[in-house]
Design an enzyme around this catalytic site. Structure first.
Site, PDB file in Angstrom:
ATOM      1  N   ASN A   1       1.046  -1.296   0.007  1.00  0.00           N
ATOM      2  CA  ASN A   1       0.047  -0.207  -0.075  1.00  0.00           C
ATOM      3  C   ASN A   1       0.672   1.134  -0.051  1.00  0.00           C
ATOM      4  O   ASN A   1       0.468   2.285   0.641  1.00  0.00           O
ATOM      5  CB  ASN A   1      -1.033  -0.118   1.183  1.00  0.00           C
ATOM      6  CG  ASN A   1      -2.375  -0.333   0.978  1.00  0.00           C
ATOM      7  OD1 ASN A   1      -2.749  -0.532  -0.307  1.00  0.00           O
ATOM      8  ND2 ASN A   1      -3.375  -0.190   1.759  1.00  0.00           N
TER       9      ASN A   1
ATOM     10  N   ARG B   1       7.687   6.861  -0.934  1.00  0.00           N
ATOM     11  CA  ARG B   1       7.636   6.488   0.407  1.00  0.00           C
ATOM     12  C   ARG B   1       8.241   5.221   1.216  1.00  0.00           C
ATOM     13  O   ARG B   1       8.856   5.136   2.147  1.00  0.00           O
ATOM     14  CB  ARG B   1       6.045   6.457   0.923  1.00  0.00           C
ATOM     15  CG  ARG B   1       5.778   6.743   2.662  1.00  0.00           C
ATOM     16  CD  ARG B   1       4.703   7.239   2.801  1.00  0.00           C
ATOM     17  NE  ARG B   1       3.733   6.430   3.247  1.00  0.00           N
ATOM     18  CZ  ARG B   1       3.568   5.716   4.722  1.00  0.00           C
ATOM     19  NH1 ARG B   1       4.064   6.414   5.548  1.00  0.00           N
ATOM     20  NH2 ARG B   1       2.692   5.075   4.870  1.00  0.00           N
TER      21      ARG B   1
ATOM     22  N   ARG C   1       2.386  -1.829   9.101  1.00  0.00           N
ATOM     23  CA  ARG C   1       3.503  -2.258   8.859  1.00  0.00           C
ATOM     24  C   ARG C   1       4.649  -2.763  10.095  1.00  0.00           C
ATOM     25  O   ARG C   1       5.425  -3.576   9.972  1.00  0.00           O
ATOM     26  CB  ARG C   1       4.372  -1.702   7.738  1.00  0.00           C
ATOM     27  CG  ARG C   1       3.456  -1.422   6.473  1.00  0.00           C
ATOM     28  CD  ARG C   1       3.984  -0.494   5.429  1.00  0.00           C
ATOM     29  NE  ARG C   1       2.883  -0.056   4.578  1.00  0.00           N
ATOM     30  CZ  ARG C   1       1.865   1.011   4.877  1.00  0.00           C
ATOM     31  NH1 ARG C   1       2.251   1.569   6.066  1.00  0.00           N
ATOM     32  NH2 ARG C   1       1.071   1.368   4.181  1.00  0.00           N
TER      33      ARG C   1
ATOM     34  N   LYS D   1       2.673 -11.961  -3.240  1.00  0.00           N
ATOM     35  CA  LYS D   1       3.490 -10.822  -3.978  1.00  0.00           C
ATOM     36  C   LYS D   1       4.761 -10.549  -3.351  1.00  0.00           C
ATOM     37  O   LYS D   1       6.015 -10.633  -3.991  1.00  0.00           O
ATOM     38  CB  LYS D   1       2.607  -9.525  -4.174  1.00  0.00           C
ATOM     39  CG  LYS D   1       3.135  -8.802  -5.088  1.00  0.00           C
ATOM     40  CD  LYS D   1       3.938  -7.430  -4.380  1.00  0.00           C
ATOM     41  CE  LYS D   1       4.537  -6.649  -5.302  1.00  0.00           C
ATOM     42  NZ  LYS D   1       5.457  -5.497  -4.499  1.00  0.00           N
TER      43      LYS D   1
ATOM     44  N   PRO E   1       6.416 -11.513  -9.524  1.00  0.00           N
ATOM     45  CA  PRO E   1       5.394 -10.812  -8.667  1.00  0.00           C
ATOM     46  C   PRO E   1       4.431  -9.989  -9.538  1.00  0.00           C
ATOM     47  O   PRO E   1       4.598  -9.305 -10.238  1.00  0.00           O
ATOM     48  CB  PRO E   1       6.307  -9.721  -7.911  1.00  0.00           C
ATOM     49  CG  PRO E   1       7.977 -10.097  -8.252  1.00  0.00           C
ATOM     50  CD  PRO E   1       7.729 -10.696  -9.376  1.00  0.00           C
TER      51      PRO E   1
ATOM     52  N   ASP F   1       1.801  -7.329  -8.907  1.00  0.00           N
ATOM     53  CA  ASP F   1       1.351  -6.017  -8.207  1.00  0.00           C
ATOM     54  C   ASP F   1       0.381  -5.457  -9.088  1.00  0.00           C
ATOM     55  O   ASP F   1       0.287  -5.988 -10.176  1.00  0.00           O
ATOM     56  CB  ASP F   1       2.480  -5.181  -7.750  1.00  0.00           C
ATOM     57  CG  ASP F   1       3.374  -4.667  -9.266  1.00  0.00           C
ATOM     58  OD1 ASP F   1       2.571  -4.935 -10.219  1.00  0.00           O
ATOM     59  OD2 ASP F   1       4.366  -3.993  -8.867  1.00  0.00           O
TER      60      ASP F   1
ATOM     61  N   HIS G   1       0.585  -2.885 -10.921  1.00  0.00           N
ATOM     62  CA  HIS G   1       1.157  -2.690 -12.226  1.00  0.00           C
ATOM     63  C   HIS G   1       1.152  -3.810 -13.240  1.00  0.00           C
ATOM     64  O   HIS G   1       0.709  -3.570 -14.483  1.00  0.00           O
ATOM     65  CB  HIS G   1       2.493  -1.939 -12.149  1.00  0.00           C
ATOM     66  CG  HIS G   1       2.654  -0.653 -11.745  1.00  0.00           C
ATOM     67  ND1 HIS G   1       3.347   0.282 -12.177  1.00  0.00           N
ATOM     68  CD2 HIS G   1       2.069  -0.061 -10.627  1.00  0.00           C
ATOM     69  CE1 HIS G   1       3.100   1.199 -11.454  1.00  0.00           C
ATOM     70  NE2 HIS G   1       2.495   1.368 -10.504  1.00  0.00           N
TER      71      HIS G   1
ATOM     72  N   PHE H   1       7.771  -4.276 -16.598  1.00  0.00           N
ATOM     73  CA  PHE H   1       7.391  -3.382 -15.467  1.00  0.00           C
ATOM     74  C   PHE H   1       8.173  -2.170 -15.462  1.00  0.00           C
ATOM     75  O   PHE H   1       7.476  -0.951 -15.251  1.00  0.00           O
ATOM     76  CB  PHE H   1       7.971  -4.282 -14.216  1.00  0.00           C
ATOM     77  CG  PHE H   1       7.604  -3.440 -13.070  1.00  0.00           C
ATOM     78  CD1 PHE H   1       6.132  -3.536 -12.400  1.00  0.00           C
ATOM     79  CD2 PHE H   1       8.448  -2.600 -12.374  1.00  0.00           C
ATOM     80  CE1 PHE H   1       5.844  -2.718 -11.272  1.00  0.00           C
ATOM     81  CE2 PHE H   1       8.246  -1.827 -11.280  1.00  0.00           C
ATOM     82  CZ  PHE H   1       6.920  -1.912 -10.687  1.00  0.00           C
TER      83      PHE H   1
END
Length: 345
Positions: A140, A145, A195, A240, A257, A259, A261, A308
């Site tokens: 998330n 970040r 997290r 993932k 993975p 995700d 995208h 990606f």
DNA sequence: CCCTATCCTGCCT
DNA sequence: AGGCAGGATAGG
């Protein structure tokens, strides 16, 4: 000062490889364009790519490097005289990327359109501890970040490696440091949100149930399926994140993975029938991975990173070329969402 | 098996 | 001030 070895950009494209979201600690030096720095295995590294060569130099004040747990594929620890060998291992230069590009292009028309603009994209061979905890932070979140959070981990729980020009450079924390009492509370305070619990719990889980980080390194010797199964048993690690770790630090070249995208890319260019799905279910997740593995073969995970990175780069170019095109893209996405909902109803 | 809500926060509009 | 991001998890 700088040492170097020959390496064409068709083999390694540092500009993309170091900034495409595999690793979150490489920073480009604002004063020296095309130059990056990062702490790896107890040393501060500077890299520069120019004129068909990769230049490098290292610094370290302490002797932390002697206590690092990193092993080269040859089974040796890294020493000052083995820095080139380390970089060749880190960039996995024994893998012939142009040759793989050729193979992937023959298998996929869509890929062949990317290969000239996005050459030299390869997997780094990262440290599993840094890789795992960086990607637990990734959920998330966006790259910016994630990088900030990873840096906070290092500042608070890593070792000081070197201070230069008023900047302190830290190593990535050890498993032991992250499993110490009070880590969750501290991380929450530092803005990790939910997290924080996962980071602390995973570190502790590995320490108490598997006896430390050696267990993570040993997953390199296990099969992809086994390593994946082991990883998803950690708190905060789903399919993932497990695939990220398998691909980026455990030598599992077939791990892919998925995700958001990759999900978008798959729906748009390869598996349109999945558009009926509302979310990425376990079944769809496996279907996409298997599809790419079937198409690209043994190094499918590496091919995925090219797709990606190309998509990510396009998105960033849109962003930097003005808010107009960004708004437009966002609007497009909203419209798609709405029409999708209507169809379902 | 699929779906949904919830988790935290900063950065963005 | 509200949306949302490179997910995981529990529960229906």
């Amino acid at each position: 000062m700088w040492k170097y070895f020959n390496c064409l950009e068709t083999e390694v494209n540092c500009k993309i490889v170091l900034k495409c979201g595999q690793s979150f600690r490489w920073k480009e030096d604002p004063k020296l364009p095309n130059t990056w720095y990062n702490v790896l295995y107890g040393k501060l590294w500077h890299l520069k790519q120019d004129d068909g060569k990769i230049y490098y130099k290292t610094h370290s004040d302490s002797n932390v490097s002697s206590s690092c747990t990193y092993l080269l594929k040859s089974g040796k620890f890294i020493s000052d005289t083995e820095e080139e060998q380390f970089l060749r291992d880190y960039f996995q230069l024994d893998i012939d990327i142009p040759k793989l590009y050729e193979k992937w292009s023959n298998a996929d028309k869509n890929f062949s359109q990317l290969k000239t603009n996005f050459c030299g994209i390869r997997m780094l061979r990262q440290d599993p501890v840094e890789n795992l905890f960086s990607f637990i932070c990734s959920q998330n979140n966006n790259i910016k970040r994630i990088s900030q959070l990873v840096e906070k981990l290092c500042e608070n729980y890593g070792n000081t490696i070197v201070e230069s020009e008023g900047v302190t450079h830290y190593s990535f924390p050890s498993l032991k440091a992250l499993s110490a009492p009070g880590v969750e509370e501290k991380l929450r305070q530092l803005g990790f949100g939910y997290r924080a619990k996962f980071i602390h719990a995973s570190a502790k889980f590995i320490e108490t149930n598997h006896g430390g980080e050696d267990w993570l390194y040993k997953l390199r010797k296990k099969s992809y399926e086994d390593a994946h199964t082991e990883l998803v048993s950690l708190p905060g690690v789903g399919a993932k994140v497990a695939d990220c770790v398998c691909l980026m630090s455990l030598d599992k070249t077939e791990a892919i993975p998925i995700d958001t995208h990759m999900w978008q890319i798959a729906l748009r260019d390869y598996l349109p029938h999945l558009k009926k799905n509302k979310t990425v279910t376990d079944k769809a997740y496996r279907e996409i991975g298997d599809f790419f593995r079937e198409m690209y073969g043994e190094y499918a995970g590496w091919a995925h990173t090219v797709l990606f990175s190309a998509d990510l780069k396009r998105f960033e170019d849109l962003k930097s070329s003005g808010t107009k095109s960004l708004d437009k893209r966002k609007k497009d996405m909203n419209i798609k969402k709405k029409t999708k909902k209507k169809k379902v109803k």
